[in-house]
Design an enzyme around this catalytic site. Sequence first.
Site, short mmCIF file in Angstrom:
data_model
loop_
_atom_site.label_atom_id
_atom_site.label_comp_id
_atom_site.label_asym_id
_atom_site.label_seq_id
_atom_site.Cartn_x
_atom_site.Cartn_y
_atom_site.Cartn_z
N HIS A 35 13.98 21.25 64.09
CA HIS A 35 14.62 23.16 63.48
C HIS A 35 13.75 23.68 63.99
O HIS A 35 12.57 23.35 64.49
CB HIS A 35 15.30 23.01 62.22
CG HIS A 35 16.23 21.19 61.22
ND1 HIS A 35 16.95 21.62 61.35
CD2 HIS A 35 15.72 20.11 61.24
CE1 HIS A 35 18.01 20.88 61.10
NE2 HIS A 35 16.94 19.68 61.07
N GLU A 117 11.37 20.14 61.68
CA GLU A 117 11.59 22.01 61.10
C GLU A 117 9.86 22.66 62.10
O GLU A 117 9.22 21.92 61.84
CB GLU A 117 11.48 22.44 60.30
CG GLU A 117 12.43 22.48 59.33
CD GLU A 117 13.59 23.40 59.94
OE1 GLU A 117 13.69 23.89 60.00
OE2 GLU A 117 15.10 23.42 58.90
N HIS A 156 19.04 20.74 66.08
CA HIS A 156 20.23 21.34 65.42
C HIS A 156 21.81 22.06 65.86
O HIS A 156 22.53 21.28 65.26
CB HIS A 156 19.42 22.41 64.15
CG HIS A 156 20.63 21.92 62.95
ND1 HIS A 156 20.22 23.18 61.98
CD2 HIS A 156 21.11 21.42 62.37
CE1 HIS A 156 21.46 22.93 60.56
NE2 HIS A 156 21.24 21.65 61.39
N ASP A 166 19.27 26.62 66.04
CA ASP A 166 18.01 26.44 66.65
C ASP A 166 17.68 24.79 66.89
O ASP A 166 18.36 24.09 66.89
CB ASP A 166 16.80 26.66 65.44
CG ASP A 166 17.95 25.25 63.48
OD1 ASP A 166 19.28 25.72 63.61
OD2 ASP A 166 17.22 24.73 63.82
#
Length: 184
Positions: A35, A117, A156, A166
């Site tokens: 992400h 992330e 994602h 993303d």
Amino acid sequence: MGLNQLQAQLELEQRASPHWNRRPQDCDISLLVIHCISLPAGQFGNSYIDDLFMGILDLAADQSFADLAGVRVSAHCVIFRDGSIRQYVPFQYRAWHAGVSEFAGRQNCNDFSIGIELEGTEYQAYTDVQYQSLVLLTRQLMQDFPAITLDRIVGHQQIAPERKTDPGPSFDWNRFQSALKENG
């Protein structure tokens, strides 16, 4: 190298997000989801990502945060622009990163995935040290969870294509996958 050695090598800091729960019983961890996040959008190096994942984001700090009211979200780890990694949820537990999602006909990707992330945006290049940290972390995850293979590492946008974009076009999948194959 185990996760403890990886912690030392990557400066992996641990924080305990309240946004997690147990995975379904007998669930295999077999997917890695990449992400990106920045709060506010396009701004880096502040505490807002940490605050969001810890459930303490001050919604009045920026007008764009109004949409985050009541949101309970986490990732297993965030890789910041300087390459440092902060872990919010232990890998054996379910982080709340994927939302409504599907991979290979299987719903609820949070059940069987690890979410990473990258501090960034879909349209701004990620840093060299972020790629280095991501490669090291991914190699370790692939060793610890052998069902995570190269074809089970996705963005994602691949598991929630109607909702998410993303890590976006700024993420260099060729660079990442080539680095995973080198000396690994």
